[in-house]
Scaffold this motif. Structure first.
Motif, PDB file in Angstrom:
ATOM      1  N   GLY A   1       0.744  -1.255  -0.038  1.00 33.04           N
ATOM      2  CA  GLY A   1       0.200  -0.037  -0.184  1.00 33.04           C
ATOM      3  C   GLY A   1       0.795   1.214   0.038  1.00 33.04           C
ATOM      4  N   ASN A   2       0.539   1.925   0.924  1.00 31.32           N
ATOM      5  CA  ASN A   2       1.426   3.266   1.239  1.00 31.32           C
ATOM      6  C   ASN A   2       2.579   3.245   1.799  1.00 31.32           C
ATOM      7  OD1 ASN A   2      -0.205   2.870   3.676  1.00 31.32           O
ATOM      8  ND2 ASN A   2       0.760   4.882   4.188  1.00 31.32           N
ATOM      9  N   THR A   3       2.998   1.810   2.254  1.00 29.54           N
ATOM     10  CA  THR A   3       4.310   1.519   2.922  1.00 29.54           C
ATOM     11  C   THR A   3       5.346   0.821   2.509  1.00 29.54           C
ATOM     12  OG1 THR A   3       2.833   1.741   4.986  1.00 29.54           O
ATOM     13  CG2 THR A   3       4.644   0.785   5.277  1.00 29.54           C
ATOM     14  N   ARG A   4       6.540   1.288   2.727  1.00 39.22           N
ATOM     15  CA  ARG A   4       7.760   0.539   2.378  1.00 39.22           C
ATOM     16  C   ARG A   4       8.050  -0.239   3.376  1.00 39.22           C
ATOM     17  NH1 ARG A   4      10.760   2.432  -1.852  1.00 39.22           N
ATOM     18  NH2 ARG A   4       8.934   3.265  -2.583  1.00 39.22           N
TER      19      ARG A   4
ATOM     20  N   VAL B   1       8.340   0.622   7.334  1.00 33.95           N
ATOM     21  CA  VAL B   1       8.130  -0.337   8.484  1.00 33.95           C
ATOM     22  C   VAL B   1       9.333  -1.155   8.310  1.00 33.95           C
ATOM     23  CG1 VAL B   1       6.923  -2.480   9.426  1.00 33.95           C
ATOM     24  CG2 VAL B   1       5.511  -0.655   8.562  1.00 33.95           C
ATOM     25  N   VAL B   2      10.142  -1.246   9.426  1.00 34.64           N
ATOM     26  CA  VAL B   2      11.431  -2.163   9.377  1.00 34.64           C
ATOM     27  C   VAL B   2      11.199  -3.343  10.115  1.00 34.64           C
ATOM     28  CG1 VAL B   2      13.913  -2.203   9.639  1.00 34.64           C
ATOM     29  CG2 VAL B   2      12.661   0.008   9.131  1.00 34.64           C
ATOM     30  N   ASP B   3      11.393  -4.591   9.412  1.00 37.04           N
ATOM     31  CA  ASP B   3      11.137  -5.732  10.071  1.00 37.04           C
ATOM     32  C   ASP B   3      12.550  -6.211  10.442  1.00 37.04           C
ATOM     33  OD1 ASP B   3      10.858  -8.371  10.621  1.00 37.04           O
ATOM     34  OD2 ASP B   3      10.210  -9.390   8.759  1.00 37.04           O
ATOM     35  N   MET B   4      12.731  -6.433  11.961  1.00 40.15           N
ATOM     36  CA  MET B   4      13.874  -6.492  12.659  1.00 40.15           C
ATOM     37  C   MET B   4      14.082  -7.867  13.340  1.00 40.15           C
ATOM     38  SD  MET B   4      14.715  -2.578  13.962  1.00 40.15           S
ATOM     39  CE  MET B   4      16.760  -2.981  13.661  1.00 40.15           C
TER      40      MET B   4
ATOM     41  N   GLU C   1       5.581   8.027   8.939  1.00 39.68           N
ATOM     42  CA  GLU C   1       5.816   7.192  10.127  1.00 39.68           C
ATOM     43  C   GLU C   1       6.892   6.181   9.678  1.00 39.68           C
ATOM     44  OE1 GLU C   1       2.288   5.558  11.548  1.00 39.68           O
ATOM     45  OE2 GLU C   1       1.340   7.461  12.206  1.00 39.68           O
ATOM     46  N   LEU C   2       7.851   5.917  10.785  1.00 39.42           N
ATOM     47  CA  LEU C   2       8.685   4.824  10.742  1.00 39.42           C
ATOM     48  C   LEU C   2       8.390   3.912  12.031  1.00 39.42           C
ATOM     49  CD1 LEU C   2      11.425   3.546   9.985  1.00 39.42           C
ATOM     50  CD2 LEU C   2      12.510   5.141  11.617  1.00 39.42           C
ATOM     51  N   TRP C   3       8.254   2.705  11.517  1.00 39.83           N
ATOM     52  CA  TRP C   3       8.010   1.853  12.763  1.00 39.83           C
ATOM     53  C   TRP C   3       9.011   0.624  12.843  1.00 39.83           C
ATOM     54  CZ3 TRP C   3       4.308   1.466  16.283  1.00 39.83           C
ATOM     55  CH2 TRP C   3       3.236   2.467  16.313  1.00 39.83           C
TER      56      TRP C   3
ATOM     57  N   SER D   1       2.379  -7.028  11.042  1.00 41.61           N
ATOM     58  CA  SER D   1       1.174  -6.618  10.697  1.00 41.61           C
ATOM     59  C   SER D   1       0.435  -5.741  11.203  1.00 41.61           C
ATOM     60  CB  SER D   1       0.371  -7.974  10.516  1.00 41.61           C
ATOM     61  OG  SER D   1       0.257  -8.375  12.141  1.00 41.61           O
ATOM     62  N   ASP D   2       0.893  -5.398  12.617  1.00 45.72           N
ATOM     63  CA  ASP D   2       0.329  -4.418  13.363  1.00 45.72           C
ATOM     64  C   ASP D   2       1.060  -3.117  12.868  1.00 45.72           C
ATOM     65  OD1 ASP D   2      -0.846  -3.168  15.843  1.00 45.72           O
ATOM     66  OD2 ASP D   2       0.785  -2.664  16.410  1.00 45.72           O
ATOM     67  N   ALA D   3       2.096  -2.979  12.661  1.00 44.04           N
ATOM     68  CA  ALA D   3       2.783  -1.808  12.138  1.00 44.04           C
ATOM     69  C   ALA D   3       2.066  -1.356  10.694  1.00 44.04           C
ATOM     70  CB  ALA D   3       4.307  -1.858  11.936  1.00 44.04           C
ATOM     71  N   LEU D   4       1.940  -2.449   9.808  1.00 47.75           N
ATOM     72  CA  LEU D   4       1.211  -1.905   8.724  1.00 47.75           C
ATOM     73  C   LEU D   4      -0.149  -1.530   8.639  1.00 47.75           C
ATOM     74  CD1 LEU D   4       2.542  -5.216   6.517  1.00 47.75           C
ATOM     75  CD2 LEU D   4       3.379  -2.483   6.333  1.00 47.75           C
ATOM     76  N   TYR D   5      -0.924  -1.997   9.568  1.00 47.76           N
ATOM     77  CA  TYR D   5      -2.192  -1.604  10.069  1.00 47.76           C
ATOM     78  C   TYR D   5      -2.319  -0.209  10.230  1.00 47.76           C
ATOM     79  CZ  TYR D   5      -6.710  -1.023  12.454  1.00 47.76           C
ATOM     80  OH  TYR D   5      -7.531  -0.693  13.089  1.00 47.76           O
ATOM     81  N   ARG D   6      -1.151   0.231  11.352  1.00 52.33           N
ATOM     82  CA  ARG D   6      -1.224   1.473  11.850  1.00 52.33           C
ATOM     83  C   ARG D   6      -0.814   2.320  11.022  1.00 52.33           C
ATOM     84  NH1 ARG D   6      -0.567   1.704  17.409  1.00 52.33           N
ATOM     85  NH2 ARG D   6      -0.776  -0.235  18.508  1.00 52.33           N
TER      86      ARG D   6
END
Length: 479
Positions: free
Chosen positions: A270-273, A304-307, A334-336, A364-369
């Motif tokens: 969507g709008n998120t990398r 969103v950074v998956d760490m 936003e950066l998560w 998934s929670d970060a993408l939802y936010r």
């Protein structure tokens, strides 16, 4: 750009540019030529101690365009944590070097702060050393708390002088807070907090001998000169290091090192990398991460950074994340950081950054936010045609036309001798609001009345115009 090639090192939550004195001067010259607002901080251990207690100061230091180590203890700490800074860049030496450059280039300097007699003597010393130097103004406001100062009078004097470099001597944290408070109104390319540098220039405070400076003992010389004021301060600074530095060293050393080749994965949601980091975030992997995140930021995307599979992050990695978070905030994105392993959470906590980033336990929670945040943004673009539609003459408006108007506003500001500050960008964004609310009727082949993606494209354009070099877009200037 020199700034893009400079690495940064996080020391107890504050990102320091790893530059020499010559590189710092060249970087500031580049910022003067750019013409947009830049804040420079010369930070010592007292800055670190204050930033640990004061979240506002920590956020200001993290958002500064340049932070240099004004004290050997900072350099020593960087060596201990495995990311040595090149050298100390002291405030007093930097002021003298900038005065030399300003005299040769014709830049104007404004001295703000210190007592009137100190400021006058410092100006006289600088003019004697650099006869061609243009000191376009001086002002020593009455010593008052920040909230009681006559800000309008100060801003008026600075604006009338049209300086290229503003040296603010209010002491920390007052000087950093004052500059950040007025970053949207200061039409000055470079603003630097210089602390007690004017006192040293004027001779009010004697500087340590050269051998003490070279051995990192200038703090001792100052403490002997002003024991009542500085001895207690230095003691508190030392206790702060004793309390926080060992924990940070332990958390950093305890991180697991991955033997596998690190890799960076990128997905568009969507709008998120979504950026996934596997392995240690160092070396080439860190450079790749910086390139991916910079691209997403420039495109106006949330990140969103998956760490979950990230191994070790060092001081340079932390500094890169701090820089990214700062840029995202300025752009209202936003950066998560998602699914942090326990060892990374300990590093953030020990590095005084656990409250700086937005974190979550699931990607998934970060993408939802981020999706919900985008919905709130697009909701502000909902057209309200209704009964008002007949009262407004319709116009055929295209996305490209709105972008051309935005460019004209920015160019108009430059032609009048001003940099494209937040007020110009506000005008660009107002165009988008008008289109969304019906003041501009976007029919025809431009975009439909409910095509919020086109409105969003223009909004991103207005938000992205030169914002990488214009950090004057702050919370009060967000749509």
């Amino acid at each position: 750009m020199l700034n893009a090639s400079c690495t940064t090192v996080a020391v107890l939550g504050v990102p320091f540019h790893n530059v020499t004195m010559d590189e710092t001067v060249a970087l500031i010259e580049e910022q003067v030529r750019e013409g947009t607002f830049h804040q420079v901080a010369t930070a010592n251990v007292d800055f670190l101690k204050n930033s640990i207690k004061d979240k506002r100061l920590r956020d200001i230091l993290c958002s500064c365009d340049v932070v240099v180590p004004d004290g050997m203890p900072i350099v020593w700490m960087s060596r201990l944590i495995g990311a040595p800074l090149k050298e100390r860049v002291s405030g007093i030496d930097l002021v003298e070097r900038l005065a030399d450059v300003a005299a040769r280039r014709g830049y104007g300097i404004f001295l703000l702060g210190a007592s009137e007699s100190t400021s006058q003597r410092a100006a006289r010393v600088l003019r004697q050393s650099f006869p061609d130097l243009r000191i376009v103004g001086r002002y020593s406001p009455p010593p008052q708390p920040l909230e009681k100062m006559d800000h309008e009078e100060i801003l008026r004097r600075v604006e009338e002088a049209h300086p290229d470099i503003l040296l603010v001597a209010f002491d920390n944290p007052k000087q950093e807070e004052w500059i950040a408070m007025h970053r949207t109104r200061l039409k000055v390319p470079v603003c630097i907090g210089v602390g007690g540098s004017l006192d040293m220039l004027s001779g009010t405070t004697q500087r340590a001998p050269g051998w003490m400076q070279s051995h990192g003992l200038e703090w001792l010389h100052r403490a002997l000169q002003e024991p009542r004021r500085l001895a207690i301060r230095y003691l508190k600074d030392a206790l702060c290091l004793i309390r926080h530095l060992p924990g940070y060293l332990a958390a950093t050393i305890a991180q697991p090192r991955h033997c596998t080749e690190p890799s960076i994965g990128v997905q568009q949601v969507g709008n998120t990398r979504l950026i996934s980091m596997v392995g240690d975030l160092t070396g080439a992997a860190l450079e790749e991460f910086n390139a991916c995140s910079r691209s997403a930021c420039l495109e106006g995307m949330n990140i969103v950074v998956d760490m979950s599979k990230t191994g070790c992050i060092g001081p340079e990695s932390l500094a890169s994340l701090i820089s990214l978070e700062s840029r995202m905030r300025l752009r209202n994105e936003e950066l998560w950081l998602a699914e942090l392993p326990s060892h990374l959470a300990r590093v953030l906590r020990a590095g005084q950054l656990h409250n700086y980033f937005m974190t979550t336990t699931m990607v998934s929670d970060a993408l939802y936010r981020t999706a919900k945040a985008e919905q709130r943004l697009l909701a502000s673009f909902t057209p309200t045609w209704g009964s008002n539609r007949q009262e407004i003459a319709p116009l055929d408006v295209r996305v490209e036309m709105l972008q051309d108007v935005c460019r004209s506003i920015i160019a108009g500001g430059r032609n009048r001798g001003h940099h494209p500050c937040s007020s110009s960008l506000c005008k660009c964004r107002q165009i988008v609001r008008l289109a969304a609310r019906g003041a501009l009727d976007p029919f025809g082949s431009g975009f439909g009345c409910d095509d919020t993606s086109s409105l969003r494209a223009v909004w991103r354009f207005a938000s992205g115009v030169n914002t990488s070099a214009d950090p004057g877009i702050v919370d009060g200037d967000r749509g």
